[in-house]
Design an enzyme around this catalytic site. Structure first.
Site, mmCIF file in Angstrom:
data_model
loop_
_atom_site.group_PDB
_atom_site.id
_atom_site.type_symbol
_atom_site.label_atom_id
_atom_site.label_comp_id
_atom_site.label_asym_id
_atom_site.label_seq_id
_atom_site.Cartn_x
_atom_site.Cartn_y
_atom_site.Cartn_z
ATOM 1 N N HIS A 135 21.377 44.664 16.629
ATOM 2 C CA HIS A 135 22.519 43.756 16.843
ATOM 3 C C HIS A 135 22.240 42.329 16.391
ATOM 4 C CE1 HIS A 135 24.520 46.855 19.089
ATOM 5 N NE2 HIS A 135 23.554 46.911 19.988
ATOM 6 N N ASP A 265 20.495 56.047 23.457
ATOM 7 C CA ASP A 265 21.610 55.902 24.389
ATOM 8 C C ASP A 265 22.766 56.803 23.968
ATOM 9 O OD1 ASP A 265 21.982 54.380 22.102
ATOM 10 O OD2 ASP A 265 22.120 52.456 23.171
ATOM 11 N N TYR A 305 18.725 54.135 27.801
ATOM 12 C CA TYR A 305 18.594 53.505 29.122
ATOM 13 C C TYR A 305 18.479 54.484 30.266
ATOM 14 C CZ TYR A 305 19.851 49.970 25.885
ATOM 15 O OH TYR A 305 19.835 49.178 24.773
HETATM 16 C C1 FKS Z 1 29.125 47.214 27.820
HETATM 17 C C2 FKS Z 1 28.129 46.094 27.779
HETATM 18 C C3 FKS Z 1 27.243 46.228 26.617
HETATM 19 C C4 FKS Z 1 25.176 45.299 25.701
HETATM 20 C C5 FKS Z 1 24.654 46.570 25.205
HETATM 21 C C6 FKS Z 1 23.527 46.326 24.231
HETATM 22 C C7 FKS Z 1 23.064 47.589 23.612
HETATM 23 C C8 FKS Z 1 21.782 47.403 22.861
HETATM 24 C C9 FKS Z 1 21.348 48.597 22.045
HETATM 25 C C10 FKS Z 1 20.004 48.313 21.414
HETATM 26 F F1 FKS Z 1 19.645 49.295 20.641
HETATM 27 F F2 FKS Z 1 20.048 47.226 20.687
HETATM 28 F F3 FKS Z 1 19.086 48.189 22.329
HETATM 29 N N1 FKS Z 1 26.140 45.378 26.751
HETATM 30 N N2 FKS Z 1 28.921 48.092 28.929
HETATM 31 O O1 FKS Z 1 21.235 49.746 22.829
HETATM 32 O O2 FKS Z 1 22.260 48.906 21.039
HETATM 33 ZN ZN ZN Z 2 22.433 51.041 21.874
#
Ligand code: FKS
Ligand code: ZN
Length: 672
Positions: A135, A265, A305
């Site tokens: 990102h 994820d 996660y």
């Molecule tokens: C919605 C809120 C989202 C941010 C999510 C970030 C995801 C990061 C990722 C990475 F690979 F970069 F780690 N908040 N519920 O998983 O894409």
């Molecule tokens: Zn992600």
């Protein structure tokens, strides 16, 4: 050649220091549980451990601005309060006094991986890193990401090794908009991303994450976005996108290197993705990419996660990189309606740029959108009309252990033909008994009394049994009577052992073919022999009139017809037959052989005519899991062949759901 594993505990040494519900899932344990699982399963020991390094300023500046780098450089000296204020400049990310150090290690790990693969120290590898990267943008941190690890790795690889084409596959469930922005006008980097989108309702809520963001200027066509508009996508949905979009485009592109934004994820149980794909799907995704770029693949961790599905998915990926046979592909029931809408939209959007998609039914995408709008805004959907998709129950069985067979590849060869290295010459010592012999003789040699040929059949029967008991992985047999060998092996699996067998024939049409009436046998026969017969669901003649010498047409048939059908059928054994008049060029044959290893847990038995002995060594190498040589960028398939493949897909898509590419059942006739 081995698999690199790059990990350093230092990257667990930063965490969220204040309360933030959005960021609280990005924890150091993500890395420790993944690494521990690799150790516990014995996979870590089998990898070549490569140390991390810090990315240099020069490396980081390949993608990021000087101002941004200088700003991040100050974070180790900031107070907690300063860090919080600094963090507020960006979206969904947090800083910590040690994150700059870790971000340099994360990017450096990706570069170490590229160096290990490009110098031939290893064939492929995985880097377990934090913070993730996809990102982060030229001048901004975003979504837990500080430096764009994979984007930096792509630029670095291109520069240092003079690569012409790099493929980035982003299977994380979020859109790597940072990667997209970095390469959107660059035709030398093909970026593919699937991501939870929900018509822009899901983070990062960008218009440019939709399927119609195809790249800009010279890079038009080289950005492939696959937006998921529902949660709960399954293995079928994922594999469908690979077979009908990513793989055809990737083979046409022909990368020199494959980089994977390996976020997990997208697996079941993840609180962010809310998808339903099981951890073992990553074995198949990985396997399907491993015959591109001569096997040069670097996977770099992004998200993931759920602390149970994350390590399971990491293990599936690494075990596949190590070359172990794939797990079974059970329960593929075909893509859901929403996935099919997406598939269709993406194919339509990219049809001007990729000849492998040029026959994608050109149903105006606006139709799909309108239908979609009607479906969502109007009255409550009728019973049965509503999508069955919903977030998965966060419970799933642990993927069964993938046990490599004691003998990876065995060969049945006539005396005088040398057995290749790492392959075991197979001869059956067991006495088949008079009843078996009589039966074989009656079935296959009513007129002749050829003791040698009979012995071959007895040996093949024994080999097939060992393969199904997983005592032997794959096999190859050079025989004088291919049709008899095929019929014998196929019948033995289907009739005697009651298991599903996929028969793939390449070359002259065979006179004796095994019956498919039992529903246990699927026969896919590639030849130049015209056949207008409407065969049933289990018999698929693929006529490539100009012969299989049209490599792009042949690959199209393999990727968008044979593979999805094979995955859905989920055979226990694949019989791959190469007949004497086989016109398919050697490198296409090798790709076919390599790709088929993803089915039947790698239990492929190749049958070749004795005269084809010059192909034994390369074929065995594919059976052993070595990557096939690249085909070179593919030109357009012959129109005739494209049409033939489309016709067959059309005929079979009601029976084999993984062949579908539109919601209507048939793009041309509107039939459901
Ligand atoms: C919605 C809120 C989202 C941010 C999510 C970030 C995801 C990061 C990722 C990475 F690979 F970069 F780690 N908040 N519920 O998983 O894409
Ligand atoms: Zn992600």
């Amino acid at each position: 050649m081995g698999t690199a594993l790059i990990y350093d505990e230092e990257m667990t040494k930063y965490k969220l220091l204040w309360v933030d519900p959005v960021c609280k899932i990005e924890v150091p344990e993500r890395l420790t549980v993944s690494h521990q699982a690799l150790i516990k399963s014995g996979l870590a020991d089998r990898c070549v451990s490569v140390p991390v390094r810090e990315a240099t300023d020069e490396d980081i500046l390949l993608v990021h601005s000087e101002e941004y780098l200088e700003a991040v450089k100050k974070t180790p000296y900031m107070t907690l309060e300063d860090l919080q204020v600094f963090t507020l400049k960006y979206g969904d990310v947090y800083f910590h006094p040690n994150i700059y150090h870790c971000a340099k290690l994360a990017a450096g790990a990706a570069l170490q991986l590229v160096d290990s693969v490009m110098t031939g120290k290893v064939r492929n590898g995985m880097a377990l890193v934090r913070p993730p990267g996809h990102h982060s943008m030229r001048s901004a941190a975003n979504g837990f990401c500080v430096f764009n690890n994979v984007a930096i790795a792509a630029r670095y690889a291109k520069q240092k090794y003079d690569l012409k084409r790099v493929l980035i596959v982003d299977w994380d469930i979020h859109h790597g908009q940072g990667v997209q922005y970095c390469f959107e006008d660059d035709p030398s980097v093909l970026y593919f991303s699937w991501h939870r989108y929900e018509h822009q309702k899901f983070w990062p809520n960008l218009r440019e994450s939709d399927y119609d963001a195809v790249g800009k200027d010279k890079g038009v066509g080289f950005n492939v976005n696959v937006p998921w508009n529902k949660v709960g996508m399954t293995n079928s949905d994922f594999l469908s996108i690979f077979c009908h979009i990513l793989l055809p485009v990737a083979y046409e592109f022909c990368p020199d290197l494959v980089l994977v934004c390996a976020g997990f994820d997208s697996a079941i149980g993840d609180p962010e993705g809310e998808m339903s794909a099981s951890p073992d799907v990553f074995a198949h995704l990985t396997h399907l990419l491993m015959n591109l770029a001569g096997g040069k693949l670097c996977a770099v961790l992004e998200g993931g996660y759920n602390l149970t599905s994350l390590p399971q998915s990491v293990c599936q990926t690494v075990q596949t990189l190590l070359g172990d046979p794939a797990p079974p592909s059970a329960n593929l029931t075909g893509p859901c309606r929403s996935a099919l809408e997406t598939l269709h939209c993406v194919r339509s959007a990219h049809l001007p740029y990729w000849s492998c998609l040029s026959h994608a039914a050109e149903l105006p995408t606006s139709d799909v959108s309108t239908k979609r709008a009607k479906l969502t805004e109007g009255k409550a959907p009728q019973a049965g009309e509503e999508e069955k998709k919903s977030a998965a129950v966060a419970e799933w069985p642990e993927p069964p252990r993938r046990v490599p067979p004691p003998v990876r590849t065995a060969a049945v060869l006539p005396d005088g033909v040398a057995c290749p290295d790492r392959c075991q010459r197979f001869s059956s010592s067991e006495d088949p008994g008079p009843a078996t012999v009589r039966k074989l003789r009656e079935t296959f040699f009513r007129d002749a009394n050829d003791g040698g040929a009979l012995h071959t059949l007895v040996t093949l029967t024994a080999l097939v049994e060992k393969m199904l008991k997983n005592e032997v992985g794959s096999g190859l047999a050079l025989v004088s009577n291919v049709p008899a060998a095929l019929a014998c092996a196929a019948r033995h699996v289907a009739a005697a052992l009651n298991k599903r067998v996929l028969v793939v024939c390449v070359g002259d049409r065979m006179e004796v073919i095994p019956g498919t009436e039992d529903g246990k046998t699927v026969l896919v026969q590639f030849s130049s022999h015209e056949s207008d017969e409407q065969k049933g669901k289990y018999e698929v003649p693929v006529c490539l009139k100009k012969g299989c010498s049209d490599v792009p047409g042949f690959m199209q048939a393999v990727l968008s017809l044979l593979l999805p059908l094979g995955y859905e059928f989920d055979p226990s054994l694949v019989l791959l037959v190469r007949t004497a008049g086989c016109e398919v060029c050697d490198s296409a044959w090798q790709q076919l052989t390599g790709l088929l290893q993803g089915l039947a847990q790698g239990h492929t038995l190749v049958l070749m005519h004795e005269e084809e002995k010059s192909h034994v060594a390369t074929t065995v190498s594919r059976l052993l899991g070595d990557a096939a040589p690249p085909l070179g960028p593919l030109r357009a398939p012959l129109a005739d062949h494209m049409e033939a493949v489309e016709r067959i897909r059309h005929r079979l898509q009601t029976e084999w759901k993984l062949l579908q590419t539109t919601t209507t059942g048939c793009g041309e006739c509107g039939e459901s």
